[in-house]
Design a protein around this motif. Structure first.
Motif, short mmCIF file in Angstrom:
data_model
loop_
_atom_site.label_atom_id
_atom_site.label_comp_id
_atom_site.label_asym_id
_atom_site.label_seq_id
_atom_site.Cartn_x
_atom_site.Cartn_y
_atom_site.Cartn_z
N MET A 1 -9.18 -7.33 5.76
CA MET A 1 -8.29 -5.92 5.14
C MET A 1 -8.45 -5.11 6.46
N THR A 2 -7.44 -4.86 7.19
CA THR A 2 -6.49 -3.97 7.98
C THR A 2 -7.18 -2.65 7.72
N ILE A 3 -7.21 -1.44 9.24
CA ILE A 3 -7.24 0.02 8.31
C ILE A 3 -6.22 0.32 7.81
N ARG A 4 -5.02 -0.41 7.68
CA ARG A 4 -3.33 0.38 7.43
C ARG A 4 -3.90 -0.10 5.59
N GLU A 5 -4.25 -1.35 5.70
CA GLU A 5 -3.93 -2.51 4.66
C GLU A 5 -4.96 -1.08 3.33
N GLU A 6 -6.20 -0.81 4.27
CA GLU A 6 -6.81 0.39 3.47
C GLU A 6 -6.49 1.77 3.27
N MET A 7 -5.51 2.37 4.12
CA MET A 7 -4.81 3.13 3.97
C MET A 7 -3.88 3.20 2.81
N GLU A 8 -3.45 2.03 2.36
CA GLU A 8 -2.40 2.30 1.66
C GLU A 8 -3.05 1.76 0.10
N ALA A 9 -4.21 1.75 0.17
CA ALA A 9 -5.22 1.43 -1.09
C ALA A 9 -5.78 2.40 -1.60
N ARG A 10 -6.02 3.39 -0.31
CA ARG A 10 -5.86 5.04 -0.65
C ARG A 10 -4.82 5.62 -1.42
N GLU A 11 -3.39 5.20 -0.75
CA GLU A 11 -2.43 5.65 -1.25
C GLU A 11 -2.28 5.24 -2.73
N ARG A 12 -2.28 4.33 -3.26
CA ARG A 12 -2.42 3.79 -4.64
C ARG A 12 -3.57 4.80 -5.36
N GLU A 13 -4.86 4.81 -5.22
CA GLU A 13 -5.40 5.24 -5.69
C GLU A 13 -4.83 7.08 -5.73
N ASN A 14 -5.09 7.63 -4.91
CA ASN A 14 -5.16 9.20 -5.08
C ASN A 14 -3.40 9.74 -5.39
N LEU A 15 -2.89 8.93 -4.83
CA LEU A 15 -1.26 9.35 -4.73
C LEU A 15 -0.64 9.88 -6.07
N SER A 16 0.30 11.40 -6.42
CA SER A 16 0.68 11.05 -7.37
C SER A 16 1.73 9.92 -7.73
N PRO A 17 1.95 9.70 -9.17
CA PRO A 17 2.39 7.90 -10.14
C PRO A 17 3.63 8.62 -8.65
N TYR A 18 4.22 9.82 -8.71
CA TYR A 18 5.47 10.05 -8.25
C TYR A 18 6.21 10.05 -7.11
N ALA A 19 4.49 9.71 -5.87
CA ALA A 19 4.81 9.86 -4.18
C ALA A 19 5.64 8.49 -3.68
N SER A 20 6.20 8.34 -2.83
CA SER A 20 6.56 7.45 -2.15
C SER A 20 5.33 6.74 -1.87
N LEU A 21 5.35 5.28 -2.03
CA LEU A 21 3.96 4.86 -0.89
C LEU A 21 4.56 3.96 -0.24
N SER A 22 3.66 4.13 1.19
CA SER A 22 4.25 3.54 2.71
C SER A 22 4.10 1.62 2.30
N GLU A 23 2.97 1.78 1.44
CA GLU A 23 3.84 -0.10 0.84
C GLU A 23 4.84 -0.78 -0.19
N ASN A 24 5.36 0.37 -0.83
CA ASN A 24 7.29 0.16 -1.15
C ASN A 24 7.40 0.78 -0.71
N SER A 25 8.11 0.85 0.78
CA SER A 25 9.43 1.61 1.33
C SER A 25 10.10 0.49 1.99
N LEU A 26 11.07 0.95 1.84
CA LEU A 26 12.05 -0.02 1.33
C LEU A 26 12.40 -0.86 2.63
N GLY A 27 11.95 -0.45 3.93
CA GLY A 27 11.80 -1.25 5.20
C GLY A 27 13.30 -0.91 6.18
#
Length: 336
Positions: free
Chosen positions: A1-27
């Motif tokens: 797992m890359t550092i970026r993927e670890e950070m995205e996992a922390r976003e899933r765990e810690n951010l609000s359900p209404y937050a914009s997760l980086s991994e869900n960006s429209l690109g």
């Protein structure tokens, strides 16, 4: 797992359900491989921060044209204040701080020299008009580096919709839209007091009793009110009392500062200067920057590339170009 993927996992765990997760960006419009360290919004923030358009903000006027003093706001200090306010709100609501900061730092890239005076002038001259928020997006999609910065759709949406009439698609964009209002009204009060255009006591007492009796207190009230009223909601809200007082404060500023002859004494001259530059470059398009000239040679309309060139100027550069073109050298040397 890359550092970026670890950070995205922390976003899933810690951010609000209404937050914009980086991994869900429209690109991005143009696909590119992911960074192994930085999530997409952090990468966008860095691209904006390192752009030439961002650096030019340090020499673009906020409200007071040609202010005498080192402590008046410029566009650069304004966007930094917006970013600070927005990050405070986003962190408290567990939203995506990288996306919030990227939008905040990029939202005014398209501002003209001489503040809104320059924007109004270009809006009068350009077929179809001119709006700084649209120009901000044009910079990151087309003009910077001659090809744009290829930012994510969420960052560009927030930049485009930061004006009061805008409707950002993310909560992070909504946070920046409000934070922009909080920052410019209160910093403009501070600058207006410094310029002796008004005093703190000129603000109606009923507004001060709700919002606070100093710039610091008012920002504190506005930020706290937004956080408290947005907790657990899929929206960014303010209480009716504080929102109404904020609207009243903006109305007061338009009546007493933004249209005040002391604050705007140089505005007509600034508009005339930019109008002269526009007219000159319409007859001498070959003298604009190489990047803009290449776009003209590639088929872009002459008015469009000249507008891009002038909108990108700093206040000092616009004055310098005007002097080079219109003021005989022996006149400009007088008094040296």
């Amino acid at each position: 797992m890359t550092i970026r993927e670890e950070m995205e996992a922390r976003e899933r765990e810690n951010l609000s359900p209404y937050a914009s997760l980086s991994e869900n960006s429209l690109g991005r419009d143009v696909w590119e491989p992911q960074c192994d360290i930085r999530p997409v919004y952090q990468r966008d923030r860095d691209r904006i921060l390192h752009s030439k358009a961002f650096r030019r903000l340090k020499d673009k006027t906020q409200v007071f044209l040609s202010p005498k003093g080192d402590h008046y706001r410029t566009r650069l200090t304004h966007v930094l204040e917006v970013a600070q306010n927005a990050r405070t709100i986003a962190r408290a609501l567990r939203l995506n701080e990288d996306l919030t900061e990227a939008i905040a730092l990029g939202h005014d890239l398209g501002h003209t020299p001489f503040g809104h005076a320059g924007e109004r002038l270009l809006n009068e001259l350009m077929p179809g008009g001119f709006e700084h928020n649209v120009q901000s997006v044009r910079i990151v999609e087309r003009l910077e580096k001659g090809k744009g910065l290829n930012l994510t759709k969420e960052v560009r949406d927030g930049m485009l919709n930061h004006r009061e009439s805008g409707h950002p698609s993310t909560l992070e964009g909504k946070v920046v839209r409000l934070s922009d209002r909080f920052a410019y009204v209160n910093s403009d009060i501070d600058d207006a007091i410094r310029a002796h255009v008004m005093t703190e006591e000129d603000i109606p007492t009923e507004l001060r009793e709700i919002l606070g009796f100093s710039v610091r207190d008012r920002l504190n009230t506005l930020i706290h009110d937004t956080i408290i009223n947005s907790m657990g909601k899929d929206d960014i809200c303010m209480s009716s009392e504080v929102a109404g007082a904020m609207a009243g404060l903006r109305k007061f500023m338009f009546a007493h500062v933004y249209t005040n002859p002391v604050a705007k004494g140089e505005e007509n001259r600034a508009k005339e200067l930019l109008a002269c530059l526009f007219e000159y470059y319409m007859d001498h398009v070959e003298e604009i920057s190489h990047t803009n000239l290449d776009m003209y040679r590639a088929g872009e309309a002459k008015e469009r590339v000249i507008c891009d060139y002038i909108a990108g100027m700093t206040d000092q550069y616009a004055v310098a170009r005007f002097k080079e073109i219109y003021v005989p050298k022996q006149w400009s040397d007088m008094g040296d």
